[in-house]
Write a protein that holds these residues in place. Structure first.
Motif, PDB file in Angstrom:
ATOM      1  N   PRO A  19       0.820  -1.227   0.000  1.00 10.67           N
ATOM      2  CA  PRO A  19       0.000   0.000   0.000  1.00 10.67           C
ATOM      3  C   PRO A  19       0.849   1.271   0.000  1.00 10.67           C
ATOM      4  CG  PRO A  19      -0.875  -1.597   1.567  1.00 10.67           C
ATOM      5  CD  PRO A  19       0.464  -2.116   1.133  1.00 10.67           C
ATOM      6  N   LEU A  20       1.981   1.244   0.704  1.00 14.76           N
ATOM      7  CA  LEU A  20       2.872   2.405   0.718  1.00 14.76           C
ATOM      8  C   LEU A  20       3.408   2.674  -0.682  1.00 14.76           C
ATOM      9  CD1 LEU A  20       4.829   4.552   1.798  1.00 14.76           C
ATOM     10  CD2 LEU A  20       6.328   2.696   2.538  1.00 14.76           C
ATOM     11  N   TRP A  21       3.915   1.641  -1.359  1.00 15.78           N
ATOM     12  CA  TRP A  21       4.488   1.843  -2.679  1.00 15.78           C
ATOM     13  C   TRP A  21       3.418   2.278  -3.675  1.00 15.78           C
ATOM     14  CZ3 TRP A  21       9.152   2.655  -1.751  1.00 15.78           C
ATOM     15  CH2 TRP A  21       9.885   1.864  -0.864  1.00 15.78           C
ATOM     16  N   ALA A  22       2.192   1.788  -3.494  1.00 17.10           N
ATOM     17  CA  ALA A  22       1.111   2.216  -4.390  1.00 17.10           C
ATOM     18  C   ALA A  22       0.837   3.700  -4.227  1.00 17.10           C
ATOM     19  CB  ALA A  22      -0.149   1.401  -4.112  1.00 17.10           C
ATOM     20  N   ARG A  23       0.811   4.170  -2.986  1.00 15.95           N
ATOM     21  CA  ARG A  23       0.628   5.612  -2.734  1.00 15.95           C
ATOM     22  C   ARG A  23       1.763   6.408  -3.363  1.00 15.95           C
ATOM     23  NH1 ARG A  23       0.638   6.926   3.240  1.00 15.95           N
ATOM     24  NH2 ARG A  23       1.399   4.804   3.584  1.00 15.95           N
ATOM     25  N   LEU A  24       2.975   5.899  -3.181  1.00 14.04           N
ATOM     26  CA  LEU A  24       4.149   6.599  -3.698  1.00 14.04           C
ATOM     27  C   LEU A  24       4.119   6.649  -5.225  1.00 14.04           C
ATOM     28  CD1 LEU A  24       6.861   7.930  -2.893  1.00 14.04           C
ATOM     29  CD2 LEU A  24       7.904   5.672  -3.122  1.00 14.04           C
ATOM     30  N   ASP A  25       3.754   5.536  -5.859  1.00 13.70           N
ATOM     31  CA  ASP A  25       3.682   5.518  -7.324  1.00 13.70           C
ATOM     32  C   ASP A  25       2.661   6.526  -7.836  1.00 13.70           C
ATOM     33  OD1 ASP A  25       5.624   3.591  -7.508  1.00 13.70           O
ATOM     34  OD2 ASP A  25       4.233   1.915  -7.779  1.00 13.70           O
ATOM     35  N   ARG A  26       1.511   6.615  -7.161  1.00 12.04           N
ATOM     36  CA  ARG A  26       0.484   7.572  -7.601  1.00 12.04           C
ATOM     37  C   ARG A  26       0.996   9.004  -7.483  1.00 12.04           C
ATOM     38  NH1 ARG A  26      -2.982   3.876  -4.882  1.00 12.04           N
ATOM     39  NH2 ARG A  26      -2.959   5.164  -2.994  1.00 12.04           N
ATOM     40  N   LEU A  27       1.671   9.290  -6.375  1.00 10.80           N
ATOM     41  CA  LEU A  27       2.226  10.629  -6.198  1.00 10.80           C
ATOM     42  C   LEU A  27       3.266  10.923  -7.272  1.00 10.80           C
ATOM     43  CD1 LEU A  27       2.654  13.266  -4.593  1.00 10.80           C
ATOM     44  CD2 LEU A  27       4.329  12.022  -3.201  1.00 10.80           C
ATOM     45  N   CYS A  28       4.161   9.986  -7.531  1.00 12.63           N
ATOM     46  CA  CYS A  28       5.224  10.212  -8.517  1.00 12.63           C
ATOM     47  C   CYS A  28       4.657  10.366  -9.923  1.00 12.63           C
ATOM     48  CB  CYS A  28       6.240   9.079  -8.457  1.00 12.63           C
ATOM     49  SG  CYS A  28       7.273   9.119  -6.971  1.00 12.63           S
ATOM     50  N   ASP A  29       3.626   9.611 -10.241  1.00 11.84           N
ATOM     51  CA  ASP A  29       2.975   9.786 -11.549  1.00 11.84           C
ATOM     52  C   ASP A  29       2.441  11.211 -11.693  1.00 11.84           C
ATOM     53  OD1 ASP A  29       3.455   7.223 -12.430  1.00 11.84           O
ATOM     54  OD2 ASP A  29       1.525   6.429 -11.777  1.00 11.84           O
ATOM     55  N   ALA A  30       1.815  11.704 -10.629  1.00  7.50           N
ATOM     56  CA  ALA A  30       1.241  13.049 -10.680  1.00  7.50           C
ATOM     57  C   ALA A  30       2.330  14.111 -10.794  1.00  7.50           C
ATOM     58  CB  ALA A  30       0.383  13.302  -9.443  1.00  7.50           C
ATOM     59  N   LEU A  31       3.414  13.962 -10.043  1.00  7.85           N
ATOM     60  CA  LEU A  31       4.501  14.936 -10.105  1.00  7.85           C
ATOM     61  C   LEU A  31       5.218  14.890 -11.453  1.00  7.85           C
ATOM     62  CD1 LEU A  31       6.091  14.586  -6.540  1.00  7.85           C
ATOM     63  CD2 LEU A  31       4.357  16.209  -7.318  1.00  7.85           C
ATOM     64  N   ALA A  32       5.393  13.679 -11.987  1.00  5.14           N
ATOM     65  CA  ALA A  32       6.089  13.538 -13.265  1.00  5.14           C
ATOM     66  C   ALA A  32       5.343  14.226 -14.400  1.00  5.14           C
ATOM     67  CB  ALA A  32       6.282  12.057 -13.587  1.00  5.14           C
ATOM     68  N   ALA A  33       4.021  14.247 -14.312  1.00  2.00           N
ATOM     69  CA  ALA A  33       3.215  14.806 -15.402  1.00  2.00           C
ATOM     70  C   ALA A  33       3.474  16.289 -15.625  1.00  2.00           C
ATOM     71  CB  ALA A  33       1.734  14.568 -15.111  1.00  2.00           C
ATOM     72  N   THR A  34       3.913  16.999 -14.587  1.00  2.00           N
ATOM     73  CA  THR A  34       4.104  18.446 -14.699  1.00  2.00           C
ATOM     74  C   THR A  34       5.528  18.887 -14.379  1.00  2.00           C
ATOM     75  OG1 THR A  34       3.393  18.765 -12.393  1.00  2.00           O
ATOM     76  CG2 THR A  34       1.685  18.889 -14.107  1.00  2.00           C
ATOM     77  N   ALA A  35       6.438  17.940 -14.171  1.00  2.00           N
ATOM     78  CA  ALA A  35       7.777  18.276 -13.684  1.00  2.00           C
ATOM     79  C   ALA A  35       8.522  19.213 -14.622  1.00  2.00           C
ATOM     80  CB  ALA A  35       8.592  17.000 -13.463  1.00  2.00           C
ATOM     81  N   ALA A  36       8.526  18.926 -15.918  1.00  2.00           N
ATOM     82  CA  ALA A  36       9.269  19.764 -16.863  1.00  2.00           C
ATOM     83  C   ALA A  36       8.687  21.169 -16.931  1.00  2.00           C
ATOM     84  CB  ALA A  36       9.256  19.124 -18.250  1.00  2.00           C
ATOM     85  N   GLU A  37       7.371  21.250 -16.981  1.00  2.00           N
ATOM     86  CA  GLU A  37       6.711  22.561 -17.052  1.00  2.00           C
ATOM     87  C   GLU A  37       6.983  23.374 -15.798  1.00  2.00           C
ATOM     88  OE1 GLU A  37       2.118  24.296 -17.145  1.00  2.00           O
ATOM     89  OE2 GLU A  37       2.509  22.187 -17.583  1.00  2.00           O
ATOM     90  N   ARG A  38       6.890  22.742 -14.647  1.00  2.00           N
ATOM     91  CA  ARG A  38       7.104  23.475 -13.394  1.00  2.00           C
ATOM     92  C   ARG A  38       8.555  23.875 -13.208  1.00  2.00           C
ATOM     93  NH1 ARG A  38       6.839  20.588  -9.568  1.00  2.00           N
ATOM     94  NH2 ARG A  38       6.194  18.550 -10.373  1.00  2.00           N
ATOM     95  N   ASP A  39       9.468  23.047 -13.701  1.00  2.00           N
ATOM     96  CA  ASP A  39      10.876  23.410 -13.627  1.00  2.00           C
ATOM     97  C   ASP A  39      11.129  24.709 -14.372  1.00  2.00           C
ATOM     98  OD1 ASP A  39      13.910  22.797 -13.395  1.00  2.00           O
ATOM     99  OD2 ASP A  39      13.557  23.054 -15.545  1.00  2.00           O
ATOM    100  N   GLN A  40      10.515  24.883 -15.519  1.00  2.72           N
ATOM    101  CA  GLN A  40      10.711  26.096 -16.300  1.00  2.72           C
ATOM    102  C   GLN A  40      10.025  27.293 -15.658  1.00  2.72           C
ATOM    103  OE1 GLN A  40       9.391  24.915 -20.211  1.00  2.72           O
ATOM    104  NE2 GLN A  40      11.313  23.915 -20.702  1.00  2.72           N
ATOM    105  N   ALA A  41       8.895  27.056 -15.009  1.00  2.00           N
ATOM    106  CA  ALA A  41       8.150  28.159 -14.396  1.00  2.00           C
ATOM    107  C   ALA A  41       8.757  28.594 -13.064  1.00  2.00           C
ATOM    108  CB  ALA A  41       6.690  27.752 -14.196  1.00  2.00           C
ATOM    109  N   GLY A  42       9.296  27.637 -12.292  1.00  2.00           N
ATOM    110  CA  GLY A  42       9.808  27.959 -10.962  1.00  2.00           C
ATOM    111  C   GLY A  42       8.685  28.346 -10.026  1.00  2.00           C
ATOM    112  N   GLY A  43       9.037  29.070  -8.974  1.00  2.00           N
ATOM    113  CA  GLY A  43       8.031  29.541  -8.034  1.00  2.00           C
ATOM    114  C   GLY A  43       7.617  28.491  -7.024  1.00  2.00           C
ATOM    115  N   HIS A  44       6.516  28.770  -6.364  1.00  2.00           N
ATOM    116  CA  HIS A  44       6.020  27.945  -5.263  1.00  2.00           C
ATOM    117  C   HIS A  44       5.037  26.904  -5.797  1.00  2.00           C
ATOM    118  CE1 HIS A  44       4.585  26.771  -1.366  1.00  2.00           C
ATOM    119  NE2 HIS A  44       3.398  27.306  -1.534  1.00  2.00           N
TER     120      HIS A  44
END
Length: 402
Positions: A19-44
């Motif tokens: 269950p822990l790894w499943a939660r972690l995978d879901r979080l990482c999938d969500a973060l990965a989807a916007t990582a490149a865009e957010r890196d370029q934007a910066g901010g909070h």
């Protein structure tokens, strides 16, 4: 590009923790989807902070008796590595939240731990850091019932958007630090979002200004002049292993990105005599070299985590020699991870070709993040410590960084 998946080749996953790894995978999938865009934007990254909060993973290192999950340190550091694969800046926020929880578990009395940590999980509190030991501009002055702190503190990771912070303030008479806890929204606390490095853009590492902020005695974790013990100096090792584990994640993420691009987009070089880039023996050789750097760093990271588990289990009975063995293991792991992160985040471009430098892909973020983060404290002093150990059996001297 290939969607994010976890790397089972780097570490096993216990079925008990599914269950822990499943939660972690879901979080990482969500973060990965916007990582490149957010890196370029910066901010909070306010929305992404809420994703981390909603995952429940902020409660991993809080004791079970206080409503937490209290996973072992090897498990925690593996979760950190996985988050860092997809977003090393938010991995930094995630890790430094847990570092403050660890700080309270190491420094706090049982009553302080119960009061400060019991609502961390129930209220989903996000801890930030204003404990930078290299900055002595925040001054502690004794007052009735506690201390008043005044002045700025720089490089305060996770301070922007946090609920509470640990803070260090210099006490001139004793030539030592006070370490305590403050509410980020307390009167006299001002957090300035002035972090502007070219990497690790969303670590919320602003400057915090303190203006006549009172820390009552109940919120003082380490009083000025309080002698250090092997147990309390473990805090530096947990902090250093946060950095090393993050570098392993960065290196793994960079390797994954390079492999995916090479498999899917890179054209074979005309002189190679092969139809696919993956069949080029030079490409195979270079990726083998990069893989071995990452693999070595991951193995050493796990070994250091195991040492921390053993040492933490000793509690206040921990001896200096046991602490010294932890410091050596953590230094070894951090050096290997530093080298892997820098080499892999740059080296994979030589196997992908010019197309991988497109700003749309933002694959340079792995190198920029690694370059910024590996400047936290000099690797040469870790190498010096290892040299002293192998030559003379000397353990690293306990400091805020070793």
């Amino acid at each position: 590009m290939t969607p994010y998946t976890h790397p089972p080749v780097l570490f096993g996953r216990s079925a008990d923790d599914a269950p822990l790894w499943a939660r972690l995978d879901r979080l990482c999938d969500a973060l990965a989807a916007t990582a490149a865009e957010r890196d370029q934007a910066g901010g909070h990254a306010a929305a992404e902070r809420e994703l981390i909060r909603a995952s429940g993973l902020l409660n991993l290192t809080t004791p079970r008796a206080l409503g937490g999950e209290e996973v072992n340190w090897q498990t925690f550091y593996r979760t950190l590595r996985q988050v860092a694969e997809v977003d090393s800046a938010l991995a930094h926020l995630y890790a430094f939240h847990h570092l403050q929880v660890i700080t309270i578990r190491l420094f706090g009395t049982p009553a302080q731990q119960a009061r400060l940590l019991s609502d961390t999980g129930s209220r989903g509190l996000f801890w930030g850091n204003a404990l930078n030991p290299s900055d002595r501009r925040t001054i502690a002055t004794p007052v009735e019932g506690g201390y008043r702190i005044d002045g700025p503190k720089s490089y305060c990771s996770g301070s922007v958007g946090s609920d509470r912070m640990t803070v260090s303030a210099w006490h001139e008479p004793s030539q030592s630090f006070l370490i305590g806890v403050v509410d980020t929204r307390a009167a006299g606390v001002t957090v300035v979002a002035d972090w502007n490095a070219f990497g690790q853009k969303q670590t919320d590492s602003g400057t915090v200004h303190f203006d006549r902020v009172i820390i009552p005695d109940d919120d003082v974790l380490i009083a000025p002049g309080q002698p250090a013990t092997p147990w309390t100096t473990l805090r530096a090792q947990f902090a250093q292993h946060v950095l090393g584990s993050l570098y392993v994640g960065l290196a793994t993420g960079a390797l994954r990105a390079g492999l995916a691009y090479t498999r899917e987009r890179t054209r074979a070089w005309a002189a190679s005599g092969v139809a696919r880039a993956v069949d080029d023996p030079y490409t195979q050789l270079r990726y083998a070299d990069l893989w071995l750097l990452v693999r070595t760093a991951a193995v050493l990271s796990d070994a250091a985590s195991a040492r921390l588990d053993e040492a933490f289990g000793q509690g206040h009975a921990l001896q200096a020699a046991q602490r010294g063995e932890v410091a050596v293991a953590v230094a070894e792991a951090k050096i290997a991870a530093h080298r892997a992160a820098m080499a892999v985040s740059s080296g994979f471009f030589e196997q992908t070709g010019a197309g991988a430098t497109s700003q749309t892909l933002a694959l340079d973020r792995f190198w920029r993040n690694a370059r910024v983060h590996t400047l936290h404290d000099p690797i040469d002093y870790k190498l010096r410590d290892i040299g002293r150990y192998v030559l003379e059996g000397r353990y690293p001297e306990p400091t805020s960084y070793s």
